[in-house]
Design an enzyme around this catalytic site. Structure first.
Site, PDB file in Angstrom:
ATOM      1  N   ASP A  49      42.246 -31.952 178.029  1.00 47.36           N
ATOM      2  CA  ASP A  49      42.365 -33.176 177.233  1.00 47.36           C
ATOM      3  C   ASP A  49      41.017 -33.531 176.618  1.00 47.36           C
ATOM      4  O   ASP A  49      40.910 -34.499 175.848  1.00 47.36           O
ATOM      5  CB  ASP A  49      42.966 -34.335 178.048  1.00 47.36           C
ATOM      6  CG  ASP A  49      42.086 -34.780 179.201  1.00 47.36           C
ATOM      7  OD1 ASP A  49      41.064 -34.133 179.474  1.00 47.36           O
ATOM      8  OD2 ASP A  49      42.430 -35.802 179.839  1.00 47.36           O
ATOM      9  N   SER A  50      39.984 -32.725 176.901  1.00 43.88           N
ATOM     10  CA  SER A  50      38.728 -32.800 176.149  1.00 43.88           C
ATOM     11  C   SER A  50      39.003 -32.555 174.673  1.00 43.88           C
ATOM     12  O   SER A  50      38.142 -32.795 173.823  1.00 43.88           O
ATOM     13  CB  SER A  50      37.726 -31.776 176.683  1.00 43.88           C
ATOM     14  OG  SER A  50      38.320 -30.496 176.757  1.00 43.88           O
ATOM     15  N   ASP A  88      46.435 -29.390 180.522  1.00 46.20           N
ATOM     16  CA  ASP A  88      45.774 -30.514 181.196  1.00 46.20           C
ATOM     17  C   ASP A  88      46.616 -31.776 181.018  1.00 46.20           C
ATOM     18  O   ASP A  88      46.928 -32.172 179.892  1.00 46.20           O
ATOM     19  CB  ASP A  88      44.402 -30.713 180.530  1.00 46.20           C
ATOM     20  CG  ASP A  88      43.443 -31.501 181.392  1.00 46.20           C
ATOM     21  OD1 ASP A  88      43.761 -31.763 182.564  1.00 46.20           O
ATOM     22  OD2 ASP A  88      42.360 -31.829 180.880  1.00 46.20           O
ATOM     23  N   LYS A 118      46.776 -28.864 185.112  1.00 53.15           N
ATOM     24  CA  LYS A 118      45.651 -29.473 185.835  1.00 53.15           C
ATOM     25  C   LYS A 118      45.818 -30.984 185.774  1.00 53.15           C
ATOM     26  O   LYS A 118      46.292 -31.500 184.762  1.00 53.15           O
ATOM     27  CB  LYS A 118      44.310 -29.087 185.197  1.00 53.15           C
ATOM     28  CG  LYS A 118      43.116 -29.796 185.844  1.00 53.15           C
ATOM     29  CD  LYS A 118      41.790 -29.365 185.283  1.00 53.15           C
ATOM     30  CE  LYS A 118      41.373 -30.126 184.057  1.00 53.15           C
ATOM     31  NZ  LYS A 118      41.274 -31.602 184.204  1.00 53.15           N
ATOM     32  N   GLU A 120      43.772 -34.812 187.205  1.00 53.55           N
ATOM     33  CA  GLU A 120      42.577 -35.395 187.794  1.00 53.55           C
ATOM     34  C   GLU A 120      42.930 -36.230 189.027  1.00 53.55           C
ATOM     35  O   GLU A 120      43.950 -36.929 189.029  1.00 53.55           O
ATOM     36  CB  GLU A 120      41.861 -36.297 186.773  1.00 53.55           C
ATOM     37  CG  GLU A 120      41.302 -35.504 185.599  1.00 53.55           C
ATOM     38  CD  GLU A 120      40.536 -36.369 184.601  1.00 53.55           C
ATOM     39  OE1 GLU A 120      40.241 -37.548 184.895  1.00 53.55           O
ATOM     40  OE2 GLU A 120      40.243 -35.845 183.509  1.00 53.55           O
ATOM     41  N   GLU A 183      33.716 -31.374 189.043  1.00 54.42           N
ATOM     42  CA  GLU A 183      32.929 -31.768 187.862  1.00 54.42           C
ATOM     43  C   GLU A 183      31.874 -32.802 188.242  1.00 54.42           C
ATOM     44  O   GLU A 183      32.161 -33.764 188.963  1.00 54.42           O
ATOM     45  CB  GLU A 183      33.851 -32.343 186.772  1.00 54.42           C
ATOM     46  CG  GLU A 183      33.041 -32.826 185.561  1.00 54.42           C
ATOM     47  CD  GLU A 183      33.866 -33.080 184.304  1.00 54.42           C
ATOM     48  OE1 GLU A 183      35.081 -32.836 184.290  1.00 54.42           O
ATOM     49  OE2 GLU A 183      33.242 -33.537 183.314  1.00 54.42           O
TER      50      GLU A 183
HETATM   51  O1  KIV Z   1      39.487 -31.683 179.653  1.00 57.64           O
HETATM   52  C1  KIV Z   1      38.793 -30.704 179.977  1.00 57.64           C
HETATM   53  O2  KIV Z   1      38.446 -29.870 179.146  1.00 57.64           O
HETATM   54  C2  KIV Z   1      38.410 -30.575 181.377  1.00 57.64           C
HETATM   55  C3  KIV Z   1      37.474 -29.477 181.756  1.00 57.64           C
HETATM   56  C4  KIV Z   1      36.187 -29.563 181.087  1.00 57.64           C
HETATM   57  C5  KIV Z   1      37.364 -29.307 183.210  1.00 57.64           C
HETATM   58  O3  KIV Z   1      38.857 -31.327 182.176  1.00 57.64           O
END
Ligand code: KIV
Length: 265
Positions: A49-50, A88, A118, A120, A183
């Site tokens: 989600d970056s 994510d 993934k 959090e 992280e």
């Molecule tokens: O959103 C993302 O790209 C991340 C990674 C940098 C671990 O959570």
């Protein structure tokens, strides 16, 4: 790095940890870059989600939606064959209830073509991790500096509470996570967590002793002209190269040297 000939799975990553082989991960959000990551033989792509900061010009990941994540995950999955692709889970796609969390995680596999997700959080999301895992969805957890909690943490800050970090790591492993991202954690704490877990740790700003490393693609390729955290190493300056090419193109159109005879029918 030798090109990977087999499809990378959860089992591959577990075996790599057991053999002391480092896992190499990056984010990607689109077809051309996902192909480059695949061709370079990396093991894991996280469609992070970056996306919000790297691609959408946002200042946090909070506004990123499920539909946007599915769109980008599908593109990345289409571009890849061997590398494992994880989607994510964006803010508010798993926080509200276990059933919504499982439904949204399932969308990443059904609609996005991902091999897992993934999310959090540590102990507080273990009921989600357990339910997803029971539904057959591989889950990577993410503890330490968790960007979706930026307001609660009072900014993007290194997390130093070793007792809590270790408890979170042990809890997500027990809940069924196949891996955990560490992280923004001091290197000695990350090393200790890595030594205590059977599942692989993937570090970002967590020192060299994690079982693998992940970076945001646009940061490491020099495509991000905004704040660059200390843990990012720039392996190329693609932004500078692109700017130079764009300036040259503009100049050549304006002085009529492009298109040349070789570009004409
Ligand atoms: O959103 C993302 O790209 C991340 C990674 C940098 C671990 O959570």
């Amino acid at each position: 790095m030798s090109r990977i000939s087999k499809v990378v799975t959860v089992t591959t990553l577990m075996r790599m940890k057991a053999n002391g082989e480092k896992i190499v991960a990056l984010t990607a959000y689109d077809y051309p870059f996902a192909r480059l990551v695949e061709d370079a033989g990396l093991h894991l792509i996280l469609v992070g989600d970056s996306l919000g900061m790297a691609v959408q010009g946002l200042t946090s990941t909070l506004p990123v939606t499920m539909d946007e994540m599915i769109y980008h995950t599908r593109i990345v999955a289409r571009a890849t064959e061997h590398v494992m692709v994880l989607g994510d889970m964006p803010f508010m796609s798993y926080q509200t209830s276990v059933s919504e969390a499982v439904y949204n995680a399932g969308r990443f596999l059904k609609e996005g073509g991902a091999a897992g997700v993934k999310l959090e959080g540590g102990a507080s999301v273990c009921d989600r991790i357990r339910a997803m895992t029971e539904a057959g969805i591989p889950v990577q957890a993410h503890i330490g500096l968790t960007p979706q909690s930026v307001h609660q943490m009072g900014g993007f800050k290194v997390q130093r509470d070793e007792e809590r970090l270790l408890a979170d790591a042990i809890a997500v492993e027990a809940a069924g996570a196949f891996s955990v991202v560490l992280e923004g954690i001091p290197a000695p704490i990350a090393a200790n967590i890595t030594a205590q877990l059977k599942i692989p740790t993937i570090g970002i700003g967590a020192g060299p002793d994690c079982d693998g490393q992940v970076l945001v693609l646009h940061d490491m390729l020099g495509l991000n002209d905004r704040h660059r955290p200390k843990f990012v190493k720039q392996y190329a300056q693609l932004g500078d190269l692109a700017s130079e090419a764009l300036r040259q193109y503009a100049e050549e159109v304006q002085n009529s040297t492009f298109p040349g005879p070789e570009h004409c029918y």
